[in-house]
Design an enzyme around this catalytic site. Structure first.
Site, short mmCIF file in Angstrom:
data_model
loop_
_atom_site.label_atom_id
_atom_site.label_comp_id
_atom_site.label_asym_id
_atom_site.label_seq_id
_atom_site.Cartn_x
_atom_site.Cartn_y
_atom_site.Cartn_z
CD GLU A 32 39.33 44.21 44.53
OE1 GLU A 32 39.84 44.31 45.67
OE2 GLU A 32 38.12 44.06 44.36
CG ASP A 33 47.26 45.96 46.83
OD1 ASP A 33 48.06 45.95 45.88
OD2 ASP A 33 47.47 46.54 47.90
N GLY A 62 25.39 41.44 47.39
CA GLY A 62 24.09 42.09 47.58
C GLY A 62 23.74 42.31 49.03
CD GLU A 96 36.12 41.60 54.88
OE1 GLU A 96 37.28 41.13 54.96
OE2 GLU A 96 35.37 41.43 53.90
#
Length: 168
Positions: A32-33, A62, A96
């Site tokens: 998103e950045d 999920g 992550e």
């Protein structure tokens, strides 16, 4: 946990250590950045040079995502971690990143290469600058143990040699 499953996991790790990784490069970043900018150009440059890149954004969402993500990390040889101003705002990026930091020492030739994109290594190491506000928020709504795991991994990464693009 069943002792036979521990033995199987150890055997599986031994096989992974001796197997050629599926991907040359795994890139961890806040999509998103910087996903449509710097990260996209970085992955494109590596691809043009013939490197195979794990596109972890295409992994299933999920419950299966975490096991698929771990498999992708284990199947990669080089880990590029792009720390950007909004990186620490995204819990998924931090989770992550922790997987990367826990996984890479199990393999002798795997390397983590941090890229400090408009942040300083000390911002990452000490969770200051743009990381400070993100961690204030996390401390209000995230399990404290999880936050400490993130902090420890970021401190370790901030101490690593990498590419500083703050004044690029």
């Amino acid at each position: 946990m069943d002792p036979s499953s521990l033995f199987k996991r150890k055997r599986d790790l031994d096989e992974l250590r001796n197997k050629r990784p599926k991907y040359d490069v795994f890139v961890n970043y806040a999509s998103e950045d910087i996903g449509n900018g710097f990260a996209s150009h970085l992955k494109g440059a590596f691809g043009r040079e013939g490197f195979t890149i794990c596109n972890h954004n295409e992994l299933p969402k999920g419950e299966d995502r975490s096991s698929e993500l771990l498999k992708a990390i284990e199947d990669s040889e080089i880990y590029l971690v792009v720390f950007s101003p909004k990186y620490a705002s995204y819990k998924e990026c931090l989770d992550e990143f922790v997987l990367i930091m826990e996984t890479y020492p199990m393999f002798k030739k795997r390397k983590v290469f941090p890229i400090f994109f408009y942040v300083y290594p000390s911002d990452v190491r000490n969770q200051q600058g743009p990381f400070l506000e993100a961690f204030w928020g996390h401390e209000k709504d995230v399990d404290p143990e999880r936050v400490q795991i993130w902090r420890k991994a970021l401190k370790e990464a901030g101490d690593m040699s990498g590419l500083n693009l703050k004044d690029w």
